[in-house]
Design a protein around this motif. Structure first.
Motif, PDB file in Angstrom:
ATOM      1  N   VAL A  98      70.237  50.024  34.346  1.00 24.59           N
ATOM      2  CA  VAL A  98      69.235  50.721  35.141  1.00 24.59           C
ATOM      3  C   VAL A  98      69.816  51.123  36.490  1.00 24.59           C
ATOM      4  O   VAL A  98      70.393  50.295  37.199  1.00 24.59           O
ATOM      5  N   PHE A  99      69.654  52.404  36.849  1.00 24.64           N
ATOM      6  CA  PHE A  99      70.041  52.893  38.174  1.00 24.64           C
ATOM      7  C   PHE A  99      68.783  53.255  38.954  1.00 24.64           C
ATOM      8  O   PHE A  99      67.916  53.974  38.451  1.00 24.64           O
ATOM      9  N   ILE A 100      68.679  52.752  40.183  1.00 23.56           N
ATOM     10  CA  ILE A 100      67.572  53.143  41.061  1.00 23.56           C
ATOM     11  C   ILE A 100      68.092  53.807  42.331  1.00 23.56           C
ATOM     12  O   ILE A 100      67.303  54.221  43.177  1.00 23.56           O
ATOM     13  N   ASP A 101      69.409  53.928  42.437  1.00 21.59           N
ATOM     14  CA  ASP A 101      70.047  54.554  43.599  1.00 21.59           C
ATOM     15  C   ASP A 101      70.880  55.742  43.128  1.00 21.59           C
ATOM     16  O   ASP A 101      71.722  55.600  42.225  1.00 21.59           O
ATOM     17  N   LYS A 123      78.253  58.809  22.695  1.00 23.10           N
ATOM     18  CA  LYS A 123      78.245  57.348  22.808  1.00 23.10           C
ATOM     19  C   LYS A 123      77.514  56.859  24.052  1.00 23.10           C
ATOM     20  O   LYS A 123      76.965  55.766  24.063  1.00 23.10           O
ATOM     21  N   ILE A 124      77.545  57.666  25.105  1.00 27.08           N
ATOM     22  CA  ILE A 124      76.907  57.301  26.375  1.00 27.08           C
ATOM     23  C   ILE A 124      75.862  58.358  26.698  1.00 27.08           C
ATOM     24  O   ILE A 124      76.132  59.561  26.621  1.00 27.08           O
ATOM     25  N   GLY A 125      74.673  57.911  27.072  1.00 23.64           N
ATOM     26  CA  GLY A 125      73.611  58.848  27.416  1.00 23.64           C
ATOM     27  C   GLY A 125      72.896  58.433  28.689  1.00 23.64           C
ATOM     28  O   GLY A 125      72.747  57.240  28.981  1.00 23.64           O
ATOM     29  N   TYR A 126      72.469  59.423  29.452  1.00 19.47           N
ATOM     30  CA  TYR A 126      71.682  59.192  30.673  1.00 19.47           C
ATOM     31  C   TYR A 126      70.322  59.852  30.498  1.00 19.47           C
ATOM     32  O   TYR A 126      70.239  61.012  30.062  1.00 19.47           O
ATOM     33  N   ILE A 127      69.263  59.138  30.890  1.00 18.68           N
ATOM     34  CA  ILE A 127      67.913  59.675  30.800  1.00 18.68           C
ATOM     35  C   ILE A 127      67.079  59.087  31.927  1.00 18.68           C
ATOM     36  O   ILE A 127      67.179  57.894  32.218  1.00 18.68           O
ATOM     37  N   GLY A 128      66.283  59.937  32.602  1.00 22.89           N
ATOM     38  CA  GLY A 128      65.483  59.419  33.708  1.00 22.89           C
ATOM     39  C   GLY A 128      64.950  60.517  34.596  1.00 22.89           C
ATOM     40  O   GLY A 128      64.620  61.613  34.121  1.00 22.89           O
ATOM     41  N   HIS A 149      66.827  55.855  36.569  1.00 21.28           N
ATOM     42  CA  HIS A 149      67.581  56.492  35.494  1.00 21.28           C
ATOM     43  C   HIS A 149      68.223  55.400  34.640  1.00 21.28           C
ATOM     44  O   HIS A 149      68.622  54.354  35.162  1.00 21.28           O
ATOM     45  N   LEU A 150      68.321  55.631  33.341  1.00 17.44           N
ATOM     46  CA  LEU A 150      68.961  54.688  32.439  1.00 17.44           C
ATOM     47  C   LEU A 150      70.301  55.239  31.966  1.00 17.44           C
ATOM     48  O   LEU A 150      70.416  56.425  31.650  1.00 17.44           O
ATOM     49  N   ARG A 151      71.283  54.362  31.927  1.00 20.24           N
ATOM     50  CA  ARG A 151      72.543  54.663  31.252  1.00 20.24           C
ATOM     51  C   ARG A 151      72.542  53.874  29.951  1.00 20.24           C
ATOM     52  O   ARG A 151      72.466  52.640  29.953  1.00 20.24           O
ATOM     53  N   VAL A 152      72.604  54.578  28.836  1.00 26.57           N
ATOM     54  CA  VAL A 152      72.467  53.958  27.523  1.00 26.57           C
ATOM     55  C   VAL A 152      73.777  54.100  26.753  1.00 26.57           C
ATOM     56  O   VAL A 152      74.319  55.200  26.640  1.00 26.57           O
ATOM     57  N   VAL A 153      74.265  52.997  26.239  1.00 27.64           N
ATOM     58  CA  VAL A 153      75.427  53.003  25.351  1.00 27.64           C
ATOM     59  C   VAL A 153      74.932  52.547  23.985  1.00 27.64           C
ATOM     60  O   VAL A 153      74.508  51.394  23.829  1.00 27.64           O
ATOM     61  N   GLY A 154      74.955  53.444  23.017  1.00 29.46           N
ATOM     62  CA  GLY A 154      74.440  53.090  21.703  1.00 29.46           C
ATOM     63  C   GLY A 154      73.908  54.305  20.974  1.00 29.46           C
ATOM     64  O   GLY A 154      74.096  55.458  21.400  1.00 29.46           O
ATOM     65  N   GLN A 155      73.205  54.045  19.863  1.00 30.92           N
ATOM     66  CA  GLN A 155      72.797  55.152  18.997  1.00 30.92           C
ATOM     67  C   GLN A 155      71.639  55.971  19.543  1.00 30.92           C
ATOM     68  O   GLN A 155      71.381  57.074  19.050  1.00 30.92           O
ATOM     69  N   ALA A 156      70.929  55.481  20.540  1.00 30.02           N
ATOM     70  CA  ALA A 156      69.894  56.309  21.157  1.00 30.02           C
ATOM     71  C   ALA A 156      70.504  57.568  21.752  1.00 30.02           C
ATOM     72  O   ALA A 156      69.825  58.599  21.889  1.00 30.02           O
ATOM     73  N   VAL A 200      60.869  55.044  30.625  1.00 27.92           N
ATOM     74  CA  VAL A 200      61.568  55.685  31.739  1.00 27.92           C
ATOM     75  C   VAL A 200      61.928  57.101  31.299  1.00 27.92           C
ATOM     76  O   VAL A 200      62.422  57.307  30.191  1.00 27.92           O
ATOM     77  N   GLY A 201      61.672  58.081  32.152  1.00 30.11           N
ATOM     78  CA  GLY A 201      62.027  59.431  31.770  1.00 30.11           C
ATOM     79  C   GLY A 201      61.712  60.450  32.832  1.00 30.11           C
ATOM     80  O   GLY A 201      61.743  60.155  34.030  1.00 30.11           O
TER      81      GLY A 201
END
Length: 497
Positions: free
Chosen positions: A129-132, A238-243, A265-272, A428-429
């Protein structure tokens, strides 16, 4: 024969013009399918503001053409259903979610999104999770610098300022080393950014285009609604950002008007990340119908893709990527919010820069609060859009008077769009708690089912409360009559704000 301009003649001319204006107003509004509140709001504007009202309608009220809606829906049909059918069957058998996450609320929400949005559940996701803004963009640029196959960027605002140039430089470096780079941005949301900003990127083999706009458009056909409000970045699948963060200096807290910028913002590593790829591909391919750029082949992207089953790891986050927009009437994100609120058993915490909920969401919040659920909402302490903020104040007052705890964030500007509830439900989005996000713009949210992530987002909310003011009935009662008038007037226009 000369006309004698008496007051009676002038009055009759005004009456005729007024009747003509009403006829045009009725024809203009009813020629497109709208909900009742929006219809009456536009009739009010067009009737009491004969000329100005039509100018406003040109910019704000125009809907997408049938061809544009069809093209978006047609692209969405490209997603194969083999994963969806399997997941629907597992959900019916209560075997879809990990054993520790098979609560009835989880299943209801998962089934809702499988039904409304064809949102596949993925499991092997690690989330940060990023808040900055500074930390978020430093990491995003680092990920772009390490990309080996492709980088897909989709943002409502991609400004040609210092941060925009930093991100663009990283994308140009990636394209120069053979990485496939695609950039999708909203032309109206990216004020001052045109195709020329991305000229060198395209010379290096990258591609950039403005959402459903012509290839070399400097501005979009007058329309303030129906914009690409999504914020996505995908690196190598492989890496996704959403927020909620856009690309611009103000999102780093460098605009003195807003000060510190608080977002999520979320940094997601995985199948999402692959589900984010699907969303990007749909938006990219839709725009290619106007720009004639090469479309993304979804079947090729998914050629070697197989869903990973849950293994019970508490650090893995089951997640659905859920989108909504004016291209369909499923209102998936809004209905997801309603489901979370109405099924809450202890608490619901919400952060949104705009608070102009539809009646169904508004009543769900009131019912929850009146039923003893701890409902808390956090809004900014300052406006970025005056009418929108006055309408936000109106609804904040209504909710406070009905038992909802509303906080005014005082440490800068809060732009975060989050919702947390229970032990393991979080969203989060890009979608705000307002009519525009629910109906008028293209949005995307991550809905996650994980105890650790929910606990972290809840803690972030509680930390923000220390920098906020709890609003009370006395706070609103002490406001000036002029401010109250602006709140009531803005509320009348809320369906079109």
């Amino acid at each position: 024969m000369d006309i004698v301009w008496t007051w009676d003649v002038i009055r009759r001319i005004i009456e005729v013009l007024w009747l003509i204006n009403i006829a045009f107003a009725v024809w203009t509004v009813f020629r497109s399918r709208r909900d009742i509140a929006s219809t009456w709001a536009w009739l009010l504007v067009l009737t009491i503001l004969p000329v100005v009202g039509f100018i406003l309608y040109l910019f704000v009220g125009r809907q997408l053409s049938h061809d544009e809606i069809f093209s978006i829906q047609d692209e969405q049909k490209q997603l194969r259903t083999k994963y969806l059918e399997k997941q629907r069957k597992l959900s019916e058998e209560h075997e879809l979610m990990p054993k520790g996450s098979r609560l009835s609320r989880d299943r209801q929400l998962v089934n809702l999104f499988l039904s409304l949005n064809d949102s596949v559940v993925t499991f092997n996701n690690k989330v940060h999770v990023f808040i900055d803004g500074k930390k978020k963009f430093d990491k995003l640029i680092d990920d772009i610098n390490h990309a080996t196959d492709h980088v897909y960027i989709e943002y409502y605002s991609f400004y040609a300022d210092n941060l925009g140039k930093r991100v663009l430089a990283a994308l140009e470096d990636a394209a120069a080393r053979g990485v496939k780079v695609r950039v999708l941005y909203d032309l109206s949301g990216s004020h001052g950014t045109t195709f020329k900003f991305f000229k060198h990127l395209e010379e290096l083999g990258g591609e950039a285009q403005a959402f459903i706009a012509a290839a070399k458009a400097y501005f979009q056909t007058p329309r303030l609604n129906y914009h690409l409000h999504r914020k996505l970045a995908i690196i190598d699948g492989k890496i996704g950002y959403i927020g909620g963060f856009n690309i611009g200096d103000q999102y780093l807290g460098e605009d003195p008007k807003f000060g510190y910028w608080r977002d999520t913002h979320l940094r997601v590593v995985g199948q999402a990340t692959m589900m984010m790829t699907v969303r990007f591909a749909m938006d990219w391919n839709t725009t290619c119908r106007k720009t004639h750029k090469k479309k993304i082949d979804l079947e090729k992207e998914f050629k070697n893709f197989e869903l990973v089953a849950p293994d019970g790891d508490p650090d893995e986050v089951p997640m659905q990527i859920v989108s909504s927009g004016p291209d369909n009437e499923n209102y998936s994100i809004r209905r997801g919010y309603e489901s979370i609120i109405s099924s809450a058993r202890k608490y619901v915490y919400i952060q949104s820069p705009y608070l102009i909920p539809e009646d169904s969401v508004l009543e769900a919040l009131v019912i929850a609060a009146r039923s003893g659920i701890d409902v808390r909402i956090m809004i900014p302490c300052m406006p970025d859009h005056p009418f929108v903020y006055r309408a936000t104040e109106y609804y904040a007052k209504y909710l406070v008077n009905n038992g909802v705890k509303v906080y005014k964030y005082d440490n800068g500007f809060i732009h975060s769009k989050t919702m947390v509830s229970g032990s393991n439900i979080a969203s989060v989005g890009s979608a705000n708690m307002d009519y525009r996000s629910f109906r008028l713009n293209f949005e995307v949210n991550a809905f996650a089912y994980n105890e650790k992530l929910t606990a972290q987002l809840k803690k972030d909310f509680e930390n923000d409360m220390k920098k906020s003011t709890l609003l009370t009935p006395e706070y609103f009662a002490n406001q000036s009559k002029w401010r109250k008038f602006k709140q009531y007037f803005s509320r009348l226009l809320s369906p079109i704000l």
